[in-house]
Design an enzyme around this catalytic site. Sequence first.
Site, PDB file in Angstrom:
ATOM      1  CB  ILE A   5      30.028  39.074  41.523  1.00 14.20           C
ATOM      2  CG1 ILE A   5      31.366  38.302  41.441  1.00 14.20           C
ATOM      3  CG2 ILE A   5      29.677  39.410  42.960  1.00 14.20           C
ATOM      4  CD1 ILE A   5      31.359  36.965  42.131  1.00 14.20           C
TER       5      ILE A   5
ATOM      6  CG  ASN B 228      37.927  44.578  45.000  1.00 13.00           C
ATOM      7  OD1 ASN B 228      37.589  43.522  44.492  1.00 13.00           O
ATOM      8  ND2 ASN B 228      37.084  45.596  45.173  1.00 13.00           N
TER       9      ASN B 228
ATOM     10  CG  ASP C 191      35.621  53.195  45.478  1.00 19.03           C
ATOM     11  OD1 ASP C 191      35.485  53.784  44.382  1.00 19.03           O
ATOM     12  OD2 ASP C 191      35.134  52.078  45.700  1.00 19.03           O
TER      13      ASP C 191
ATOM     14  CE1 TYR D 132      37.486  42.705  34.377  1.00 21.76           C
ATOM     15  CE2 TYR D 132      37.299  40.391  33.743  1.00 21.76           C
ATOM     16  CZ  TYR D 132      37.174  41.390  34.697  1.00 21.76           C
ATOM     17  OH  TYR D 132      36.741  41.071  35.961  1.00 21.76           O
TER      18      TYR D 132
ATOM     19  CB  THR E 254      27.881  43.724  41.865  1.00 19.28           C
ATOM     20  OG1 THR E 254      28.423  43.607  40.538  1.00 19.28           O
ATOM     21  CG2 THR E 254      28.631  42.796  42.803  1.00 19.28           C
TER      22      THR E 254
ATOM     23  CE  LYS F 197      40.042  41.901  36.829  1.00 17.24           C
ATOM     24  NZ  LYS F 197      40.260  42.514  38.158  1.00 17.24           N
TER      25      LYS F 197
END
Length: 248
Positions: free
Chosen positions: A188, A89, A36, A155, A190, A159
């Site tokens: 999601i 990811n 990361d 995006y 988050t 994707k």
Amino acid sequence: MATENKVIIVTGGGSGIGRESAYKLAEQGNTIVIADFNEAGAKETVAQIEKSGGKATSYKLDVSKAEEVEALINFTVETYGTLNGIFNNAGIGLVKPFLEMDPASYHKVIDVDQHSVYYGMYYAAKKMVEIGAKGVFVNTASIYGTMAAKGSFNYNAAKAAVVMMSKSAALELAEHGIRVNGVAPGFIDTPILGEDKEMKDYLAAQHMHNRLIQPQQVAEVVAFLFSDAASAINGQTVPVDDGFLSFK
């Protein structure tokens, strides 16, 4: 179902889906490399895995840089002697209307969300073939890889590419004993969603159960795709969207 005693890289493992997937994979007996840009987040993930009796290490990198991803792959094999999979990811978003989507804004998302997936698969596959290792790749796509959303041209493009790259890589790597699949999360729960309750309620209402999807729910699917129980699933992108793509 669990795939045990494997060495698996998780990019973007310092938070969200990546972190929860790392927890799940470590819980199943695998050794995890948490990669990361957020070094503190990655170390926190490692600390929690070790606290639970698992094995993990952190690695700081910028996934948009090919040479840094290659170095990650080399580090993993040098440290653990092998590599059995990678969860590509890491990702970002940058919402802008198309007429404001200047080249810099476009490439910023493409470099992280699309090119990093290629780098991860390419360098991992090269190394795994070299050392005779077999395994699994899982890539994070999105519901917006198969349908458009305003303000997300970059995006959407990235994707959608991840969906097709997963298919194409699966086709070419099958003979080397490497399976490739993707996950396509819905909305999601988050921190990236922020604290705007009205917006979060709106996004939750896009799902059949009128609630946001938890990162742990995606992690369960990711862990399944890495497992031998999913050995007949290849080249697919599995929606984890609580029905979003079924009725939108």
